[in-house]
Design a protein around this motif. Structure first.
Motif, PDB file in Angstrom:
ATOM      1  N   PRO A 151     -22.140 -23.904  -6.769  1.00 48.65           N
ATOM      2  CA  PRO A 151     -22.796 -23.030  -5.780  1.00 48.65           C
ATOM      3  C   PRO A 151     -23.655 -21.960  -6.455  1.00 48.65           C
ATOM      4  O   PRO A 151     -23.320 -21.458  -7.517  1.00 48.65           O
ATOM      5  CB  PRO A 151     -21.628 -22.386  -5.043  1.00 48.65           C
ATOM      6  N   GLU A 152     -24.784 -21.643  -5.819  1.00 49.88           N
ATOM      7  CA  GLU A 152     -25.679 -20.586  -6.304  1.00 49.88           C
ATOM      8  C   GLU A 152     -25.721 -19.492  -5.247  1.00 49.88           C
ATOM      9  O   GLU A 152     -25.862 -19.770  -4.062  1.00 49.88           O
ATOM     10  CB  GLU A 152     -27.099 -21.127  -6.489  1.00 49.88           C
ATOM     11  N   VAL A 153     -25.610 -18.245  -5.699  1.00 45.14           N
ATOM     12  CA  VAL A 153     -25.702 -17.109  -4.794  1.00 45.14           C
ATOM     13  C   VAL A 153     -27.083 -16.491  -4.972  1.00 45.14           C
ATOM     14  O   VAL A 153     -27.459 -16.070  -6.062  1.00 45.14           O
ATOM     15  CB  VAL A 153     -24.610 -16.069  -5.076  1.00 45.14           C
TER      16      VAL A 153
ATOM     17  N   GLY B  10     -27.850 -12.911  -0.682  1.00 56.50           N
ATOM     18  CA  GLY B  10     -26.470 -13.207  -0.311  1.00 56.50           C
ATOM     19  C   GLY B  10     -26.232 -14.621   0.175  1.00 56.50           C
ATOM     20  O   GLY B  10     -25.087 -15.021   0.379  1.00 56.50           O
ATOM     21  N   ASP B  11     -27.295 -15.392   0.388  1.00 59.77           N
ATOM     22  CA  ASP B  11     -27.131 -16.779   0.809  1.00 59.77           C
ATOM     23  C   ASP B  11     -26.489 -17.590  -0.327  1.00 59.77           C
ATOM     24  O   ASP B  11     -26.729 -17.342  -1.500  1.00 59.77           O
ATOM     25  CB  ASP B  11     -28.473 -17.409   1.170  1.00 59.77           C
ATOM     26  N   ILE B  12     -25.694 -18.549   0.056  1.00 55.33           N
ATOM     27  CA  ILE B  12     -25.064 -19.433  -0.923  1.00 55.33           C
ATOM     28  C   ILE B  12     -25.648 -20.822  -0.738  1.00 55.33           C
ATOM     29  O   ILE B  12     -25.645 -21.360   0.371  1.00 55.33           O
ATOM     30  CB  ILE B  12     -23.542 -19.464  -0.742  1.00 55.33           C
ATOM     31  N   ILE B  13     -26.134 -21.420  -1.828  1.00 53.02           N
ATOM     32  CA  ILE B  13     -26.730 -22.753  -1.782  1.00 53.02           C
ATOM     33  C   ILE B  13     -25.863 -23.686  -2.611  1.00 53.02           C
ATOM     34  O   ILE B  13     -25.515 -23.384  -3.752  1.00 53.02           O
ATOM     35  CB  ILE B  13     -28.161 -22.747  -2.346  1.00 53.02           C
ATOM     36  N   ILE B  14     -25.512 -24.818  -2.026  1.00 53.20           N
ATOM     37  CA  ILE B  14     -24.799 -25.867  -2.750  1.00 53.20           C
ATOM     38  C   ILE B  14     -25.690 -27.103  -2.690  1.00 53.20           C
ATOM     39  O   ILE B  14     -25.840 -27.719  -1.645  1.00 53.20           O
ATOM     40  CB  ILE B  14     -23.414 -26.146  -2.138  1.00 53.20           C
TER      41      ILE B  14
END
Length: 92
Positions: free
Chosen positions: A56-58, A62-66
């Protein structure tokens, strides 16, 4: 005569048994090997069908991208091919 027949049968069982045991062992090893190969093939297919994701990338907001690791495997969604008109069940 009975003692001689028993001795011959005993001698034959000693001669035939190792050959039969070797054949049975070879068959069992071959079947076990084939079964293991099939199981490993099935596990390989299972692992290929499970979607794989990156860590996961923050983002700064504040959005989290997987992200998917292999997105090219999926068919892309093409909105141009969809009809703009709703389907009311009638054909023209």
């Amino acid at each position: 005569m009975k003692k001689t027949a028993a001795a011959i049968l005993l001698a034959l069982s000693v001669i035939v048994s190792p050959a039969f045991a070797d054949s049975a062992t070879e068959d069992a090893e071959r079947l076990a090997s084939e079964g293991l190969a099939k199981i490993l093939g099935a596990l390989d297919l299972l692992m290929k069908t499970i979607p794989q994701y990156a860590a996961p990338e923050v983002l700064p907001n504040g959005d989290i991208i997987i992200r998917r690791l292999h997105p090219e495997d999926e068919a892309p969604h093409n909105p141009e091919k969809e009809d703009d008109e709703p389907n009311d069940g009638t054909e023209t």
